[in-house]
Structures are given as C-alpha cells and as structure tokens.
Design a protein around this motif. Structure first.
Motif, PDB file in Angstrom:
ATOM      1  N   TYR A 150      29.000  27.103 -22.162  1.00  0.00           N
ATOM      2  CA  TYR A 150      28.774  26.451 -23.592  1.00  0.00           C
ATOM      3  C   TYR A 150      29.811  27.026 -24.287  1.00  0.00           C
ATOM      4  O   TYR A 150      30.224  28.037 -24.316  1.00  0.00           O
ATOM      5  CB  TYR A 150      27.522  27.179 -23.890  1.00  0.00           C
ATOM      6  N   THR A 151      30.736  26.204 -24.961  1.00  0.00           N
ATOM      7  CA  THR A 151      31.842  26.784 -25.739  1.00  0.00           C
ATOM      8  C   THR A 151      31.409  26.883 -27.123  1.00  0.00           C
ATOM      9  O   THR A 151      30.525  25.833 -27.846  1.00  0.00           O
ATOM     10  CB  THR A 151      32.892  25.576 -25.591  1.00  0.00           C
ATOM     11  N   GLY A 152      31.594  27.931 -27.796  1.00  0.00           N
ATOM     12  CA  GLY A 152      31.186  28.065 -29.209  1.00  0.00           C
ATOM     13  C   GLY A 152      31.156  29.765 -29.660  1.00  0.00           C
ATOM     14  O   GLY A 152      31.572  30.392 -28.770  1.00  0.00           O
ATOM     15  N   LEU A 153      30.651  29.924 -30.635  1.00  0.00           N
ATOM     16  CA  LEU A 153      30.691  31.378 -31.329  1.00  0.00           C
ATOM     17  C   LEU A 153      29.638  32.052 -30.349  1.00  0.00           C
ATOM     18  O   LEU A 153      28.166  31.617 -30.279  1.00  0.00           O
ATOM     19  CB  LEU A 153      30.029  31.406 -32.782  1.00  0.00           C
ATOM     20  N   HIS A 154      29.923  33.260 -29.900  1.00  0.00           N
ATOM     21  CA  HIS A 154      29.047  34.073 -28.878  1.00  0.00           C
ATOM     22  C   HIS A 154      28.863  35.460 -29.723  1.00  0.00           C
ATOM     23  O   HIS A 154      29.744  36.017 -29.984  1.00  0.00           O
ATOM     24  CB  HIS A 154      30.089  34.210 -27.495  1.00  0.00           C
TER      25      HIS A 154
ATOM     26  N   LEU B 128      20.972  46.076 -20.827  1.00  0.00           N
ATOM     27  CA  LEU B 128      19.886  44.947 -20.831  1.00  0.00           C
ATOM     28  C   LEU B 128      19.935  44.490 -22.505  1.00  0.00           C
ATOM     29  O   LEU B 128      19.848  45.460 -23.202  1.00  0.00           O
ATOM     30  CB  LEU B 128      18.494  45.393 -20.418  1.00  0.00           C
ATOM     31  N   GLY B 129      20.062  43.247 -22.598  1.00  0.00           N
ATOM     32  CA  GLY B 129      20.455  43.045 -23.938  1.00  0.00           C
ATOM     33  C   GLY B 129      20.136  41.265 -24.215  1.00  0.00           C
ATOM     34  O   GLY B 129      19.274  40.834 -23.448  1.00  0.00           O
ATOM     35  N   VAL B 130      20.504  40.904 -25.219  1.00  0.00           N
ATOM     36  CA  VAL B 130      20.323  39.365 -25.662  1.00  0.00           C
ATOM     37  C   VAL B 130      21.775  38.530 -25.840  1.00  0.00           C
ATOM     38  O   VAL B 130      22.742  39.549 -26.316  1.00  0.00           O
ATOM     39  CB  VAL B 130      19.244  39.252 -26.731  1.00  0.00           C
ATOM     40  N   ARG B 131      21.771  37.676 -25.576  1.00  0.00           N
ATOM     41  CA  ARG B 131      23.108  36.907 -25.895  1.00  0.00           C
ATOM     42  C   ARG B 131      22.669  35.641 -26.788  1.00  0.00           C
ATOM     43  O   ARG B 131      21.749  34.820 -26.271  1.00  0.00           O
ATOM     44  CB  ARG B 131      23.590  36.490 -24.724  1.00  0.00           C
ATOM     45  N   VAL B 132      23.576  35.310 -27.779  1.00  0.00           N
ATOM     46  CA  VAL B 132      23.391  34.007 -28.432  1.00  0.00           C
ATOM     47  C   VAL B 132      24.709  33.244 -28.479  1.00  0.00           C
ATOM     48  O   VAL B 132      25.557  33.838 -28.780  1.00  0.00           O
ATOM     49  CB  VAL B 132      22.847  34.290 -29.932  1.00  0.00           C
ATOM     50  N   ILE B 133      24.569  31.838 -28.146  1.00  0.00           N
ATOM     51  CA  ILE B 133      25.989  31.129 -28.511  1.00  0.00           C
ATOM     52  C   ILE B 133      25.727  29.896 -29.019  1.00  0.00           C
ATOM     53  O   ILE B 133      24.656  29.009 -28.933  1.00  0.00           O
ATOM     54  CB  ILE B 133      26.575  30.716 -26.952  1.00  0.00           C
ATOM     55  N   SER B 134      26.315  29.560 -30.320  1.00  0.00           N
ATOM     56  CA  SER B 134      26.119  28.324 -30.560  1.00  0.00           C
ATOM     57  C   SER B 134      27.020  27.253 -30.078  1.00  0.00           C
ATOM     58  O   SER B 134      28.196  27.532 -29.862  1.00  0.00           O
ATOM     59  CB  SER B 134      26.823  28.328 -32.458  1.00  0.00           C
ATOM     60  N   ILE B 135      26.395  26.128 -29.675  1.00  0.00           N
ATOM     61  CA  ILE B 135      27.182  25.215 -28.614  1.00  0.00           C
ATOM     62  C   ILE B 135      27.978  24.223 -29.421  1.00  0.00           C
ATOM     63  O   ILE B 135      27.318  23.612 -30.479  1.00  0.00           O
ATOM     64  CB  ILE B 135      26.204  24.589 -27.911  1.00  0.00           C
ATOM     65  N   ASN B 136      29.139  24.003 -29.022  1.00  0.00           N
ATOM     66  CA  ASN B 136      30.128  23.225 -29.808  1.00  0.00           C
ATOM     67  C   ASN B 136      30.665  22.000 -28.817  1.00  0.00           C
ATOM     68  O   ASN B 136      31.373  21.344 -29.215  1.00  0.00           O
ATOM     69  CB  ASN B 136      31.134  23.718 -30.301  1.00  0.00           C
ATOM     70  N   LYS B 137      29.931  21.691 -27.810  1.00  0.00           N
ATOM     71  CA  LYS B 137      30.424  20.418 -27.033  1.00  0.00           C
ATOM     72  C   LYS B 137      29.388  20.180 -26.077  1.00  0.00           C
ATOM     73  O   LYS B 137      28.418  20.835 -25.863  1.00  0.00           O
ATOM     74  CB  LYS B 137      31.722  20.716 -26.337  1.00  0.00           C
TER      75      LYS B 137
END
Length: 152
Positions: free
Chosen positions: A57-61, A87-96
């Motif tokens: 996923y390409t985007g803001l991470h 242990l944690g969480v990851r959020v990515i705004s998908i741009n493609k």
C-alpha cells in the motif's frame, strides 16, 4: 483521516518533550520518514513513526508501538546492542490500486536491534515488523527499516 494522523503526530511529539529519555530521528526503508521513541522506564518504551509507505500500500504511514526493550543485550566497546520486540498498530492511507482512497489498519509486531552510542548521544536501529491488515481487506505485510535517532 489526515486530521487524525496529524493529531496523532502532535501527541507523539508532545509526549517526546515531556520525558527525559526521548529520541527523534528518521527511518529509511518501508516506511521512510520521521521516527520517535519515548522511554517509559528502563525496560519499556513507546515508539512511533510518521512516514511514507512504498510497499503493498503506497501512502501516508503512521504507527505506534509499545516496546519491550533490552530483551537481550550484548556489550560492545562503543555501547550496548539491545534486542527489542513490541506490539502496536499501523495505519496507512492508500494512494494507489484497487483500494485507492481507503485506509489500511491493523496490528504490527516489530523485532529489532538498537545500538546506543553515548558520544554523540544517538541510537542506530534496524527493525522488521510483521503487520496484519484488517481493513480494507485481511492481508499480511512485512515492513523493514533502518534509522537513526538523536537522544535528549
């Protein structure tokens, strides 16, 4: 979504300034961007990054992780080399791709090494992190990066 990411970044940097054992720097790999760590005590810390992802996923991470520091340590002449996990969480705004405009979110579990130098006061780290995206679809991903942070 961008407001949530920016507010999260502001909280990370505010907490960095509130603790004596804090470090700010950069990470290069997937993701690439800003990285920060705040020591909670001698054995635990919080780590986060605001970066750009170029993987599946390409985007803001944005990620935040609770770390168990010094799971194993090795003494060197320049300073300690410590193994950590978390242990944690990851959020990515998908741009493609098929999910363009969606947000990928899920847990992440990093394993890494950190080398603490004392003069200058920097830390060099390398990390592999297994991530399980829950949305927009269930998927497994592996992030990898190396970086440097200045401790203050």
């Amino acid at each position: 979504m961008i407001r949530i990411l920016l507010c999260s970044l502001a909280l990370i940097f505010c907490s960095l300034n509130a603790h004596a054992d804090a470090a700010v720097g950069v990470v290069i790999g997937d993701p690439t961007g800003l990285s920060g760590r705040v020591g909670l005590d001698g054995q635990h810390s919080l780590e986060g990054a605001l970066a750009f992802s170029t993987g599946r996923y390409t985007g803001l991470h944005l990620h935040g992780t609770y770390l168990w520091d010094r799971a194993r340590s090795w003494a060197t002449s320049e300073g300690p080399l410590d193994l950590y996990y978390g242990l944690g969480v990851r959020v990515i705004s998908i741009n493609k791709g098929d999910y363009d405009g969606d947000v990928a979110i899920g847990p992440r579990a990093p394993l890494g090494l950190i080398f603490n130098l004392h003069n200058p006061n920097i830390e060099i780290f390398g990390e592999l992190s297994l991530a399980l995206d829950i949305a927009p679809r269930t998927d497994v991903d592996l992030d990898a990066g190396v970086g440097v942070r200045i401790r203050f």
